[in-house]
Design an enzyme around this catalytic site. Structure first.
Site, PDB file in Angstrom:
ATOM      1  N   HIS A  10     -64.842 -46.288  12.330  1.00 39.13           N
ATOM      2  CA  HIS A  10     -65.661 -46.775  11.699  1.00 39.13           C
ATOM      3  C   HIS A  10     -66.758 -46.203  11.421  1.00 39.13           C
ATOM      4  CE1 HIS A  10     -63.014 -50.423  12.739  1.00 39.13           C
ATOM      5  NE2 HIS A  10     -62.536 -50.021  11.311  1.00 39.13           N
ATOM      6  N   LYS A  24     -54.266 -60.736  12.367  1.00 40.23           N
ATOM      7  CA  LYS A  24     -54.610 -60.581  13.927  1.00 40.23           C
ATOM      8  C   LYS A  24     -54.622 -60.904  14.402  1.00 40.23           C
ATOM      9  CE  LYS A  24     -55.542 -55.940  12.410  1.00 40.23           C
ATOM     10  NZ  LYS A  24     -57.195 -54.587  11.498  1.00 40.23           N
ATOM     11  N   ARG A  53     -57.035 -43.205   7.369  1.00 38.03           N
ATOM     12  CA  ARG A  53     -57.577 -42.357   9.044  1.00 38.03           C
ATOM     13  C   ARG A  53     -55.833 -40.976   8.349  1.00 38.03           C
ATOM     14  NH1 ARG A  53     -55.841 -47.135  11.614  1.00 38.03           N
ATOM     15  NH2 ARG A  53     -55.261 -47.596  10.105  1.00 38.03           N
ATOM     16  N   SER A  58     -58.726 -50.035  15.113  1.00 38.83           N
ATOM     17  CA  SER A  58     -59.249 -51.552  16.295  1.00 38.83           C
ATOM     18  C   SER A  58     -58.256 -52.298  17.296  1.00 38.83           C
ATOM     19  CB  SER A  58     -59.953 -53.182  15.387  1.00 38.83           C
ATOM     20  OG  SER A  58     -60.937 -52.495  14.377  1.00 38.83           O
TER      21      SER A  58
END
Length: 164
Positions: free
Chosen positions: A18, A42, A91, A129
């Protein structure tokens, strides 16, 4: 008119990936808002206030970056801030399909907001994360995965969690 971009995410926790995207986006736009948004899928490790603190501490060296929290649709938030751009980090190719769909929906909701994709550095391409949360909650060493300022906040949050 200044070029303002929004870099949204749940940032739970903010990773080195990030921070890489934030630092590079800050060179491309006059102003950048790192916007902590909701993610109902989440279970958070860090509270919104802890994520705000983590991102503020991690980005204090970037004078054109500010950190905020928002709710609702991202494109509506971007329009309310008069932002013309959304920055999304990628990514791997697996990220692209979802991010492409979101970019097209946002474009459909407002033709005034463009989405820009930035690839993370190869060094951080495996980071998420979710992985950092799992390593941390299972007692692994996550220090090389997050900025040092974030590690301190995570330690505090994990310590409070084990006391409960």
């Amino acid at each position: 008119m200044p070029r303002l971009a929004i870099y949204p995410g749940s940032f739970d926790p903010p990773t080195l990936g990030h921070l890489d995207v934030i630092e590079r986006a800050a060179t491309l736009f006059d102003d950048l808002i790192v916007a902590i948004g909701p993610n109902s899928a989440k279970r958070p490790l860090l509270s919104v206030d802890e994520r705000l603190e983590a991102l503020l501490n991690s980005t204090k060296h970037l004078p054109n970056v500010r950190v905020e929290h928002f709710s609702g649709l991202l494109v509506h938030y971007a329009l309310s801030k008069h932002a013309t751009s959304i920055v999304r980090g990628l990514r791997a190719t697996a990220d692209f399909e979802y991010e492409f769909q979101m970019a097209m929906v946002n474009r459909r909701l407002s033709y005034k907001v463009y989405t820009f994709f930035l690839m993370t550095k190869w060094d951080h391409s495996y980071l998420s994360s979710s992985i950092v949360r799992e390593v941390a909650t299972l007692g692994g060493d996550y220090s090389g995965l997050v900025p040092p300022e974030v590690g301190t906040i995570m330690e505090r949050a994990l310590s409070a969690r084990t006391k409960d």
